[in-house]
Design a protein around this motif. Structure first.
Motif, PDB file in Angstrom:
ATOM      1  N   UNK A 527       0.843  -1.190   0.000  1.00 26.10           N
ATOM      2  CA  UNK A 527       0.000   0.000   0.000  1.00 26.10           C
ATOM      3  C   UNK A 527       0.887   1.252   0.000  1.00 26.10           C
ATOM      4  N   UNK A 528       0.390   2.309  -0.626  1.00 29.68           N
ATOM      5  CA  UNK A 528       1.186   3.533  -0.685  1.00 29.68           C
ATOM      6  C   UNK A 528       1.576   4.011   0.707  1.00 29.68           C
ATOM      7  N   UNK A 529       2.820   4.383   0.859  1.00 27.99           N
ATOM      8  CA  UNK A 529       3.294   4.946   2.119  1.00 27.99           C
ATOM      9  C   UNK A 529       3.379   3.956   3.247  1.00 27.99           C
ATOM     10  N   UNK A 530       4.014   2.832   3.011  1.00 27.37           N
ATOM     11  CA  UNK A 530       4.143   1.861   4.073  1.00 27.37           C
ATOM     12  C   UNK A 530       5.606   1.483   4.232  1.00 27.37           C
ATOM     13  N   UNK A 531       6.087   1.451   5.452  1.00 31.47           N
ATOM     14  CA  UNK A 531       7.468   1.018   5.661  1.00 31.47           C
ATOM     15  C   UNK A 531       7.539   0.207   6.936  1.00 31.47           C
ATOM     16  N   UNK A 532       8.186  -0.956   6.865  1.00 30.64           N
ATOM     17  CA  UNK A 532       8.244  -1.811   8.047  1.00 30.64           C
ATOM     18  C   UNK A 532       9.528  -1.643   8.834  1.00 30.64           C
ATOM     19  N   UNK A 533      10.485  -1.016   8.224  1.00 32.55           N
ATOM     20  CA  UNK A 533      11.764  -0.903   8.932  1.00 32.55           C
ATOM     21  C   UNK A 533      11.623   0.014  10.133  1.00 32.55           C
ATOM     22  N   UNK A 534      12.218  -0.400  11.234  1.00 34.83           N
ATOM     23  CA  UNK A 534      12.141   0.430  12.425  1.00 34.83           C
ATOM     24  C   UNK A 534      12.929   1.717  12.210  1.00 34.83           C
ATOM     25  N   UNK A 535      14.067   1.562  11.650  1.00 37.72           N
ATOM     26  CA  UNK A 535      14.863   2.730  11.307  1.00 37.72           C
ATOM     27  C   UNK A 535      14.902   2.836   9.790  1.00 37.72           C
ATOM     28  N   UNK A 536      14.674   4.029   9.312  1.00 36.08           N
ATOM     29  CA  UNK A 536      14.726   4.197   7.860  1.00 36.08           C
ATOM     30  C   UNK A 536      16.181   4.119   7.427  1.00 36.08           C
ATOM     31  N   UNK A 537      16.486   3.102   6.701  1.00 38.76           N
ATOM     32  CA  UNK A 537      17.883   2.920   6.303  1.00 38.76           C
ATOM     33  C   UNK A 537      18.148   3.695   5.025  1.00 38.76           C
ATOM     34  N   UNK A 538      19.386   3.696   4.720  1.00 37.27           N
ATOM     35  CA  UNK A 538      19.864   4.358   3.518  1.00 37.27           C
ATOM     36  C   UNK A 538      19.059   3.917   2.281  1.00 37.27           C
ATOM     37  N   UNK A 539      18.742   2.632   2.274  1.00 35.24           N
ATOM     38  CA  UNK A 539      18.116   2.084   1.082  1.00 35.24           C
ATOM     39  C   UNK A 539      16.647   2.416   0.985  1.00 35.24           C
ATOM     40  N   UNK A 540      15.967   2.296   2.120  1.00 33.32           N
ATOM     41  CA  UNK A 540      14.530   2.520   2.032  1.00 33.32           C
ATOM     42  C   UNK A 540      14.222   4.009   1.967  1.00 33.32           C
ATOM     43  N   UNK A 541      15.250   4.804   2.158  1.00 37.92           N
ATOM     44  CA  UNK A 541      15.033   6.234   2.082  1.00 37.92           C
ATOM     45  C   UNK A 541      15.038   6.760   0.653  1.00 37.92           C
ATOM     46  N   UNK A 542      14.903   5.873  -0.286  1.00 33.96           N
ATOM     47  CA  UNK A 542      15.032   6.304  -1.662  1.00 33.96           C
ATOM     48  C   UNK A 542      13.753   6.906  -2.242  1.00 33.96           C
ATOM     49  N   UNK A 543      12.704   6.862  -1.470  1.00 36.61           N
ATOM     50  CA  UNK A 543      11.498   7.544  -1.906  1.00 36.61           C
ATOM     51  C   UNK A 543      10.625   6.721  -2.828  1.00 36.61           C
ATOM     52  N   UNK A 544      11.033   5.519  -3.114  1.00 36.43           N
ATOM     53  CA  UNK A 544      10.186   4.665  -3.933  1.00 36.43           C
ATOM     54  C   UNK A 544       9.639   3.577  -3.019  1.00 36.43           C
ATOM     55  N   UNK A 545       8.368   3.529  -2.908  1.00 42.77           N
ATOM     56  CA  UNK A 545       7.775   2.558  -2.004  1.00 42.77           C
ATOM     57  C   UNK A 545       7.433   1.272  -2.715  1.00 42.77           C
ATOM     58  N   UNK A 546       7.041   0.294  -1.902  1.00 43.66           N
ATOM     59  CA  UNK A 546       6.657  -0.993  -2.479  1.00 43.66           C
ATOM     60  C   UNK A 546       5.387  -0.876  -3.306  1.00 43.66           C
ATOM     61  N   UNK A 547       4.623   0.204  -3.058  1.00 42.55           N
ATOM     62  CA  UNK A 547       3.403   0.387  -3.853  1.00 42.55           C
ATOM     63  C   UNK A 547       3.739   0.577  -5.324  1.00 42.55           C
ATOM     64  N   UNK A 548       4.900   1.212  -5.565  1.00 41.39           N
ATOM     65  CA  UNK A 548       5.311   1.406  -6.958  1.00 41.39           C
ATOM     66  C   UNK A 548       5.634   0.058  -7.599  1.00 41.39           C
ATOM     67  N   UNK A 549       6.216  -0.811  -6.789  1.00 39.22           N
ATOM     68  CA  UNK A 549       6.542  -2.145  -7.288  1.00 39.22           C
ATOM     69  C   UNK A 549       5.267  -2.834  -7.779  1.00 39.22           C
ATOM     70  N   UNK A 550       4.259  -2.786  -6.914  1.00 47.44           N
ATOM     71  CA  UNK A 550       3.030  -3.470  -7.297  1.00 47.44           C
ATOM     72  C   UNK A 550       2.404  -2.814  -8.524  1.00 47.44           C
ATOM     73  N   UNK A 551       2.449  -1.483  -8.561  1.00 45.92           N
ATOM     74  CA  UNK A 551       1.848  -0.799  -9.705  1.00 45.92           C
ATOM     75  C   UNK A 551       2.554  -1.196 -10.997  1.00 45.92           C
ATOM     76  N   UNK A 552       3.900  -1.242 -10.932  1.00 44.68           N
ATOM     77  CA  UNK A 552       4.657  -1.630 -12.126  1.00 44.68           C
ATOM     78  C   UNK A 552       4.300  -3.032 -12.585  1.00 44.68           C
ATOM     79  N   UNK A 553       4.170  -3.909 -11.620  1.00 40.35           N
ATOM     80  CA  UNK A 553       3.886  -5.296 -11.981  1.00 40.35           C
ATOM     81  C   UNK A 553       2.476  -5.423 -12.527  1.00 40.35           C
ATOM     82  N   UNK A 554       1.564  -4.684 -11.930  1.00 41.13           N
ATOM     83  CA  UNK A 554       0.185  -4.743 -12.430  1.00 41.13           C
ATOM     84  C   UNK A 554       0.089  -4.174 -13.833  1.00 41.13           C
ATOM     85  N   UNK A 555       0.932  -3.191 -14.114  1.00 42.53           N
ATOM     86  CA  UNK A 555       0.938  -2.621 -15.455  1.00 42.53           C
ATOM     87  C   UNK A 555       1.346  -3.669 -16.480  1.00 42.53           C
TER      88      UNK A 555
END
Lengths: 726, 106, 122
Positions: A527-555
């Protein structure tokens, strides 16, 4: 074809070579590289350098040259391909890629770029410190020092004199002296030539394949000595090639004469005949020579006049490289042809039209009910089907290429995260449509990064949990009933259901009292705007969420699902259609409208039990009992708000997607057809349950049912009906 | 390549067609031996020689030298352009002494 | 009738550029992606000159040249070896195998054209 086209080829080829170089380097990091692997790395650098040289790209040539020199040492076992060198070579790969990108964008190399080259070059040259390397961009050209000649007066002539006696084997070696003389003519004018037949044996004694002819040539040219000498580069070995510049000292001619096996006077006459010397010059020369003559004063002609190639002992070819290269793959590569992807797309579009046209013809044949016509249209349909398959297979590429890119990603990301993670790849040979491959890279990268970041635990946690310290990430691909499945799995901590649920509540995505299945909870991470990491790491701070992943795949008409076992790991499973262009469909009708259900999702068709008919007309969904199984169903008529009364007997198309089933209630079943998917325009794109449209043989438009999204809808509706079942 | 040899007593007529290069040199050598050694009057027709290299040239030179030494006559009755170019480039046209339409040196 | 040159190299770019240069000068060009490929394409063809790289997959240049020299139709065909400035021993090995001409890589198209035209005219 033009040089520009060749430049495009060069860019593509560089990319491919860099990819294979990178792959080989990465594998060298894991296990000591084989001779073949090292040779492949070397060859990649060598080829890039060679090709860059063709275009005069000196900055690339000189940069790659240094890398190649280092690799050459590796190849000769002079230095080991150890991890620091591998790391450096990977940077070199990246930098070459950058150099090529500049070319691609028609950008002149700027300071940053050249500085980057310089830094890496400096790093590389530490491996070369003991042997200075010649610059690669300039070819070794032997430029003579200004010609110093000994005493005597210069002769009158302004012409060069060439005295040519060829190695007896030149003809057998494929070298024709006449050809060299012809080429000489391009550098100047042959003023006169004397063909020497002295050594030619009588006809019956001659070996017709041995070269007997010699030449004395007077040559007028503005070319320099090196240029004229280079004409005979290929025949110098074993031949006597003497070249005297214009206005050489008379003594030099005399030395030439004396160096020849023919007697003095004979060659002297020849020089006169050529116009190189006058008779007076010859006589004076010979006279003065006699006066100073003493054995050690006459320098060997080889030292003074000619530049004989130092004949090195011929290396016997016994020590041949045993390059039993990666045969099969390479052989296959050699027989490949490169085709513009647009041409393939065009072909596939045409095949699409062909399919429509052929089903149109079949339809007419059926209506007219002419047996002969039916027969021939069915033959055509069969052939068209075959053409479709082979046309589509042209665009199929193995996913291995995409997978192997992740070696680098995993390597870099694990370094970034400070985690030790190994990548296991399987199913590389699984093929899928090129357009899908191109688009799956990004979502896949994201999933991989996510698993490495959030899935695999830090080493100390792993140790505490009794797991191997080295985390494992797996990429796998396989075919499953008309779909391709790509799995990204890790042996990390798995998804924490409760944590996700809590987070989702916190983010206001769900209500605290909402009842959800395990799968639904997992899916919340998309879902848009969801993060499970307790601390936002360098990687997850990239501004692309998993929602984009799903959208791309659905496309891509695909879905992603999650399997997770707490403490043991998680698997992200991407399910994609094999191709985006054409599907086998099942045609159904509701009222006046036609719909196509993708055939590979259809399990069976049943008649809607009369008890259900009309019973729930007000509701979108309900259940039927399918041999004891609860089957949710959905009425297309209701879903798409089609007016008119349903017929007395309605039909249910039972579809399956993943492990879920549902029924779609329609008026009439029309049968199978092949169809080309045309994408919906932007306006219609948002309609739930429609994946595209197609044009039927009759010219009518049919909408393609998007089963996965319809299934979600049905389940939603079902939830609202009966919350005790999930 | 083809070489057609006609020997009629002391008269000989040889027609060479195609390429006269190192690839065919051994064959030409063998085929030229009989007419060159047997005939007092030998005519060589090179009108249809498409290519000639050093090996072909030296065969012709050797045959001509032999005829000069034995006092027989060897004449080239027809030159293709290629043959003529080679004879000119090596300044051997005069050596063969046949009627040559074009000479570069004069 | 133009002369045919076969260019054997595993780089498509190199083959394309060489083809451009040679065709521009009036030669016909055949391509081989490696020794094995080239060998299979030689039969039934009339190739007047071969230009071959040394280091290639499947069949390297030296092995290729040796094989070519075994073919009766090609035993006298001139071969230009594409060597590297560092590969003096390969050059000699190539010469022993029968490739008596060479061009040093990296080269510009004009340099190869020069070497080719020394050996055969278009």
């Amino acid at each position: 074809m033009s040089l520009d086209d060749a430049m495009q080829t060069f860019i593509i080829e560089c990319r491919e070579l860099l990819e294979s170089m990178e792959a080989a380097l990465l594998s060298a990091e894991e296990a000591p590289a084989s001779e073949e692997a090292i040779n492949a790395i070397f060859r990649a650098a060598h080829t890039i350098k060679g090709s860059a040289g063709l275009f005069g790209l000196d900055h690339i040539v000189s940069f790659v040259h240094v890398a190649e020199s280092v690799l050459d040492k590796v190849r000769n076992n002079e230095i080991p391909l150890d991890p620091p060198l591998v790391a450096l070579m990977l940077q070199v790969c990246d930098h070459i890629g950058l150099l090529v990108s500049y070319l691609e964008q028609f950008k002149e190399p700027d300071n940053d770029l050249l500085e980057g080259s310089a830094i890496l070059q400096a790093g590389l040259s530490t491996y070369l410190s003991d042997t200075p390397q010649p610059s690669a961009s300039t070819l070794p050209v032997e430029h003579d020092a200004p010609y110093e000649s000994e005493g005597g007066t210069p002769v009158e002539t302004d012409n060069w004199h060439l005295s040519l006696r060829f190695n007896q084997d030149v003809l057998r070696n494929g070298m024709d002296p006449l050809s060299f003389i012809r080429y000489l003519g391009t550098l100047g004018k042959i003023v006169s030539i004397v063909t020497l037949t002295d050594t030619l044996p009588p006809l019956d004694a001659m070996d017709p394949e041995t070269c007997y002819l010699g030449f004395e040539i007077s040559f007028s040219s503005t070319a320099d000595k090196a240029d004229i000498e280079s004409v005979f580069d290929f025949v110098r070995e074993g031949s006597q090639i003497h070249i005297l510049p214009p206005r050489s000292k008379i003594s030099e001619y005399i030395q030439l004469i004396q160096s020849m096996p023919a007697d003095d006077m004979r060659l002297g006459e020849l020089l006169i005949k050529c116009g190189t010397l006058t008779r007076q010059e010859l006589e004076d020369g010979l006279a003065s020579q006699r006066t100073v003559e003493s054995p050690d004063q006459v320098k060997p002609i080889g030292e003074v006049l000619i530049e004989q190639n130092v004949v090195q002992p011929v290396v016997v070819a016994a020590a041949l490289d045993k390059q039993k290269a990666v045969k099969d793959v390479k052989t296959a590569e050699a027989s490949l042809i490169r085709v513009d992807a647009n041409k393939l797309d065009q072909l596939i579009n045409l095949v699409g039209e062909l399919i429509i046209a052929s089903s149109g013809a079949s339809l007419i044949a059926q209506k007219e009910a002419l047996p002969h016509l039916l027969e021939s249209t069915s033959t055509i349909s069969r052939l068209v089907e075959t053409i479709r398959d082979s046309a589509l297979s042209l665009r199929m590429v193995p996913i291995g290429g995409t997978f192997s890119k992740f070696k680098r990603v995993v390597r870099d990301v694990s370094a970034e995260l400070g985690k030790d993670i190994q990548l296991e790849i399987s199913g590389e040979e699984t093929e899928l449509d090129k357009t899908v491959v191109e688009k799956i890279g990004d979502p896949l990268t994201h999933l991989v990064r996510n698993s490495m970041d959030h899935g695999i635990e830090p080493a100390e946690v792993r140790l505490a949990r009794g797991k191997p310290v080295v985390g494992t990430l797996k990429l796998d691909a396989y075919h499953d009933s008309g779909n391709i499945i790509i799995e990204v799995s890790d042996d990390g901590g798995g998804l924490n259901k409760d944590k996700i649920f809590a987070k989702a509540v916190e983010r206001g995505l769900i209500k605290p009292d909402q009842i959800m299945s395990e799968n639904e909870i997992y899916n919340l991470i998309f879902e848009p705007g969801f993060s499970t990491a307790d601390a936002v790491s360098n990687l997850s701070g990239r501004g692309v969420g998993m929602d984009v992943v799903r959208r791309n795949i659905e496309a891509l008409r695909g879905t992603v699902e999650i399997r997770s076992v707490l403490g043991e790991g998680a698997t992200m499973r991407i399910r994609l259609p094999l191709t985006l262009a054409i599907i086998d469909g099942f045609l159904v009708e509701v009222g006046d409208s036609s719909y196509v259900v993708p055939l590979d999702m259809v399990i069976e068709c049943i008649e809607l039990p009369v008890t259900q008919a009309g019973h729930d007309a007000e509701n979108d969904a309900d259940f039927i009992n399918l041999r004891g199984e609860v089957l949710p169903y959905l009425r297309l008529r209701k879903h798409f708000e089609i007016n008119g009364e349903p017929p007395r007997r309605e039909n249910v198309v039972v579809v399956q997607f993943g492990d879920r089933k549902m029924g779609i209630v329609v008026d009439h079943l029309m049968g199978e057809l092949q169809t080309v998917i045309k994408p919906l325009g932007k306006v219609l794109n948002k309609i739930r349950g429609i994946g595209g449209f197609t044009i039927l043989g009759s010219g009518r438009v049919a909408l393609i049912v998007d089963v996965p999204s319809m299934m979600q809808e049905a389940e939603h509706a079902a939830h609202e009906h009966i919350t005790q079942k999930t | 390549m083809t070489i057609t040899v006609n020997i009629n007593g002391a008269m000989g007529h040889v027609v060479i067609e195609g390429e006269m290069t190192i690839f065919e040199a051994a064959e030409y050598h063998a085929a030229l031996m009989p007419p060159v050694t047997q005939c007092h009057m030998l005519e060589l027709d090179l009108t249809n020689v498409t290519e000639i290299d050093t090996s072909g040239l030296q065969l012709l030179v050797s045959a001509k030298l032999r005829s000069q030494q034995t006092g027989s006559t060897l004449s080239i009755t027809g030159h293709s352009e290629t043959v003529q170019q080679v004879l000119d480039a090596t300044d051997l046209a005069g050596f063969f002494g046949d009627q040559v339409v074009l000479t570069a040196s004069e | 009738m133009s002369k045919t040159v076969m260019i054997v190299d595993d780089s498509t770019t190199l083959r394309q550029v060489v083809r451009l240069a040679l065709e521009g000068a009036g030669y016909s060009v055949l391509e081989g992606a490696d020794g094995k490929d080239a060998l299979s394409k030689l039969t039934g063809q009339k190739v007047h000159l071969i230009v071959s790289d040394v280091n290639m997959p499947n069949m390297d240049g030296i092995t290729f040249v040796k094989a070519v020299k075994q073919l009766p139709a090609y035993k006298f065909t001139p071969v230009i070896m594409l060597t590297t400035e560092a590969g003096e021993s390969k050059k000699l090995e190539g010469q022993a195998a029968g490739a008596k001409a060479w061009v040093v890589k990296p080269f510009q198209p004009a340099q190869l054209l020069m070497a080719v035209s020394k050996l055969i005219m278009p």
